[in-house]
Design a protein around this motif. Structure first.
Motif, PDB file in Angstrom:
ATOM      1  N   ASP A   1       0.840  -1.206   0.000  1.00 12.73           N
ATOM      2  CA  ASP A   1       0.000   0.000   0.000  1.00 12.73           C
ATOM      3  C   ASP A   1       0.868   1.246   0.000  1.00 12.73           C
ATOM      4  O   ASP A   1       0.597   2.212  -0.724  1.00 12.73           O
ATOM      5  CB  ASP A   1      -0.920   0.005   1.221  1.00 12.73           C
ATOM      6  CG  ASP A   1      -2.093  -0.957   1.074  1.00 12.73           C
ATOM      7  OD1 ASP A   1      -2.277  -1.490  -0.031  1.00 12.73           O
ATOM      8  OD2 ASP A   1      -2.800  -1.179   2.081  1.00 12.73           O
TER       9      ASP A   1
ATOM     10  N   GLU B   1       2.467   1.646  -3.477  1.00 11.08           N
ATOM     11  CA  GLU B   1       1.538   2.179  -4.473  1.00 11.08           C
ATOM     12  C   GLU B   1       1.307   3.669  -4.273  1.00 11.08           C
ATOM     13  O   GLU B   1       1.271   4.442  -5.245  1.00 11.08           O
ATOM     14  CB  GLU B   1       0.218   1.415  -4.415  1.00 11.08           C
ATOM     15  CG  GLU B   1       0.329  -0.015  -4.934  1.00 11.08           C
ATOM     16  CD  GLU B   1      -1.008  -0.655  -5.179  1.00 11.08           C
ATOM     17  OE1 GLU B   1      -1.431  -0.730  -6.343  1.00 11.08           O
ATOM     18  OE2 GLU B   1      -1.642  -1.080  -4.195  1.00 11.08           O
ATOM     19  N   ALA B   2       1.160   4.075  -3.023  1.00 10.99           N
ATOM     20  CA  ALA B   2       0.895   5.487  -2.751  1.00 10.99           C
ATOM     21  C   ALA B   2       2.060   6.367  -3.183  1.00 10.99           C
ATOM     22  O   ALA B   2       1.876   7.438  -3.793  1.00 10.99           O
ATOM     23  CB  ALA B   2       0.612   5.677  -1.259  1.00 10.99           C
TER      24      ALA B   2
ATOM     25  N   GLU C   1      -7.764  11.644  -9.188  1.00 12.47           N
ATOM     26  CA  GLU C   1      -7.292  11.572  -7.810  1.00 12.47           C
ATOM     27  C   GLU C   1      -7.792  10.322  -7.098  1.00 12.47           C
ATOM     28  O   GLU C   1      -7.156   9.860  -6.147  1.00 12.47           O
ATOM     29  CB  GLU C   1      -7.750  12.821  -7.045  1.00 12.47           C
ATOM     30  CG  GLU C   1      -6.917  14.059  -7.329  1.00 12.47           C
ATOM     31  CD  GLU C   1      -5.447  13.852  -6.996  1.00 12.47           C
ATOM     32  OE1 GLU C   1      -5.148  13.251  -5.941  1.00 12.47           O
ATOM     33  OE2 GLU C   1      -4.585  14.263  -7.794  1.00 12.47           O
ATOM     34  N   ASP C   2      -8.943   9.786  -7.526  1.00  9.31           N
ATOM     35  CA  ASP C   2      -9.480   8.629  -6.815  1.00  9.31           C
ATOM     36  C   ASP C   2      -8.821   7.309  -7.224  1.00  9.31           C
ATOM     37  O   ASP C   2      -9.155   6.250  -6.697  1.00  9.31           O
ATOM     38  CB  ASP C   2     -10.995   8.531  -7.018  1.00  9.31           C
ATOM     39  CG  ASP C   2     -11.363   8.347  -8.494  1.00  9.31           C
ATOM     40  OD1 ASP C   2     -10.479   8.494  -9.350  1.00  9.31           O
ATOM     41  OD2 ASP C   2     -12.544   8.048  -8.772  1.00  9.31           O
TER      42      ASP C   2
ATOM     43  N   THR D   1      -6.255   4.630  -6.855  1.00  9.64           N
ATOM     44  CA  THR D   1      -5.357   4.232  -5.763  1.00  9.64           C
ATOM     45  C   THR D   1      -4.579   2.954  -6.066  1.00  9.64           C
ATOM     46  O   THR D   1      -3.755   2.529  -5.266  1.00  9.64           O
ATOM     47  CB  THR D   1      -6.155   4.007  -4.465  1.00  9.64           C
ATOM     48  OG1 THR D   1      -7.142   2.989  -4.696  1.00  9.64           O
ATOM     49  CG2 THR D   1      -6.828   5.299  -4.018  1.00  9.64           C
TER      50      THR D   1
END
Length: 527
Positions: free
Chosen positions: A112, A115-116, A132-133, A135
């Motif tokens: 996580d 990925e961020a 932006e959404d 992820t």
């Protein structure tokens, strides 16, 4: 230029500016051959400190469109590749050091975090395409490819750190492998995926499906053999430049054997030896010997005997196919030995399917691991070896016979007593301390046959050569006569001076009957 997206060429610049740099850019020829093909997935596993991260820095500098690296490669081997211009700085590169992510996650979800961080840099570069959404990294990359037709080069370092450092966390391992598979397998945006680690990736239960990768490991490096470490030609040139003895360098750091390149050297150790102008344990000093001792002390039938044979400069057959490519699923001694091959503690001859201790540096690491307990018989033999060599050089045959008799008896608790190979192993261990002054050669082609053991003094050592012939149920005099009849001294090419002929005999069926020894001096002049 970012940290993960197009990291630039600074890492490669540092390599080029180093005091010792060996040109390995020929490796890029092989990646150029597979980029944007079905063969674009490469996993190269090697031991620690064998140049894996440096290779990734070189690939990042060559492929990344975030920098201009033409001048860096202008005088290097890759400049002669016909595909040099076609791929130079033409791709977006995503560079991932997995160890960093797992260390920084502090028990959280490392993928996580990965990925961020990568998404943040992608949005800075391709924000007009990525909402932006978004992820999930794979989703973002698919969108970029759809809108721009751009492909990415993935460079992944320490891919296997979770398997090595989180050995008990199976759920985390599975989640991580699922992440890699989703990110890379059958994705249209992948131009090249080049992963490095210590362990191969073939077998992790149901999660062995990273099957799109072509693997190159210490059991078979194939086209990457000459890039695994330093070649003999490269080391000879370094020895010439730095005024270091090549024979001694080989004794310390050679020993990794492949199909085309029979002599591959530990690069970390060779560089340190040249820089410091001194031979020592440089590679093994970066990790405690306890890491090796854990595997040596595993209770698998035949493992201790195999280790003893290799300590005696022997080799042992290994089935590398049963290894599950992790550091805990051991079912046989072969699994343990295969892991030691991948870790670099053992060399491996893929044609003979045999493992061996590759060089003096690693041999001393095995000795250190045994010195803290669990191997009393072997340590007694090693500690007595200095005295045995002194007795041999003094031609004190009765003392040599007694010393070898004791060593053979000690080792019989691990190896079969009435076996000529067992005696040969006992003798090589009994003369263990001679390694600092001699190159030890077993079953060397000589004259009209094969000499059992030859001790050839290293350059600068003013001691006689030794030729040792072993017999059982005969006489020591017969052993000496065989050395003469078969003209074994002729094998010492380039050597002139004193040779001690050492004949040893023992009774194969009567352990109570002492060994006997005969030593003769010979002045040999090589013509």
């Amino acid at each position: 230029m970012g940290i993960y997206l197009n990291p630039g060429n600074d890492s490669f610049k540092e390599a080029l500016r180093s005091k010792i740099y060996i040109d390995k850019t020929g490796l890029i020829t092989h990646t150029n051959e597979v980029i944007c093909t079905l063969d674009k997935y490469i996993c190269v596993s090697r031991p620690r400190r064998f140049g894996k991260s440096m290779t990734l820095g070189m690939l990042a500098a060559y492929y990344s469109c975030g920098c201009d690296s033409r001048e860096l490669f202008e005088n290097l081997n890759i400049r002669n590749d016909p595909a040099f211009e076609e791929h130079l700085n033409k791709y977006d590169v995503i560079f991932l050091n997995m160890q960093h992510f797992f260390l920084e996650s502090r028990g959280g979800n490392a993928t996580d975090s990965l990925e961020a961080k990568v998404l943040k840099e992608l949005k800075e570069e391709y924000g007009s395409f990525i909402k932006e959404d978004i992820t999930i990294l794979a989703d973002a990359l698919r969108i970029i490819y759809r809108e721009t037709q751009k492909k990415f080069v993935f460079l992944i370092d320490e891919w296997d750190c979770v398997m090595r450092e989180r050995q008990q966390e199976e759920s985390m391992q599975r989640q991580y492998l699922d992440f890699l598979r989703n990110l890379l397998k059958d994705q249209p945006y992948v131009a090249l995926a080049y992963m490095t680690g210590i362990l191969p990736i073939k077998k992790y239960g149901l999660h062995s499906a990273l099957n799109m990768f072509f693997e190159y490991s210490m059991t078979d490096q194939d086209v990457f053999e000459e890039y695994t470490g330093f070649t003999e030609t490269e080391v000879k040139e370094l020895c010439r430049q730095y005024g270091m003895d090549f024979v001694s360098t080989s004794d310390w750091y050679d020993g990794y054997t492949f199909t085309r390149f029979q002599h591959v050297y530990n690069p970390k150790s060779v560089v340190e030896a040249m820089r410091r102008h001194k031979f020592s344990n440089y590679w093994t000093s970066t990790e405690t010997y306890e890491a090796l001792k854990i595997y040596m002390d595993m209770d698998f039938d035949g493992l201790r005997a195999d280790i003893v044979r290799m300590l005696g400069d022997g080799n042992v057959e290994v089935n590398t196919r049963s290894f599950q490519n992790d550091m805990q699923s051991f079912k046989t001694k072969d699994d343990v030995l295969t892991l030691l091959i991948h870790l670099g503690y053992l060399g491996y001859d893929s044609q003979m399917k045999k493992a061996f201790i590759p060089n003096k540096e690693i041999m001393e690491e095995f000795e250190n691991a045994m010195s803290t307990g669990g191997w009393p018989e072997i340590m007694r033999i090693l500690k007595a070896s200095e005295r045995l060599l002194e007795d041999t050089l003094l031609c004190d045959a009765p003392s040599v016979a007694a010393g070898l008799d004791k060593a053979h008896t000690e080792i019989s608790s691990i190896l079969t007593y009435n076996d000529e190979n067992s005696l040969a192993c006992a003798i090589r261990l009994a003369y263990y301390s001679a390694r600092k002054d001699y190159k030890i050669i077993r079953e060397m082609p000589a004259g009209l046959g094969f000499a059992d053991i030859i001790f050839l003094p290293l350059p600068g050592i003013a001691k006689p050569a030794l030729i040792i012939e072993l017999k059982y149920d005969k006489t020591a005099a017969a052993a000496i006569q065989q050395i003469k009849d078969r003209q074994y001294p002729q094998a010492l090419e380039g050597y002139s001076g004193e040779i001690l002929l050492v004949g040893i005999n023992y009774d194969k069926h009567n352990r109570e009957k002492p060994h006997n020894c005969l030593i003769e001096k010979l002045i040999y002049k090589n013509v």
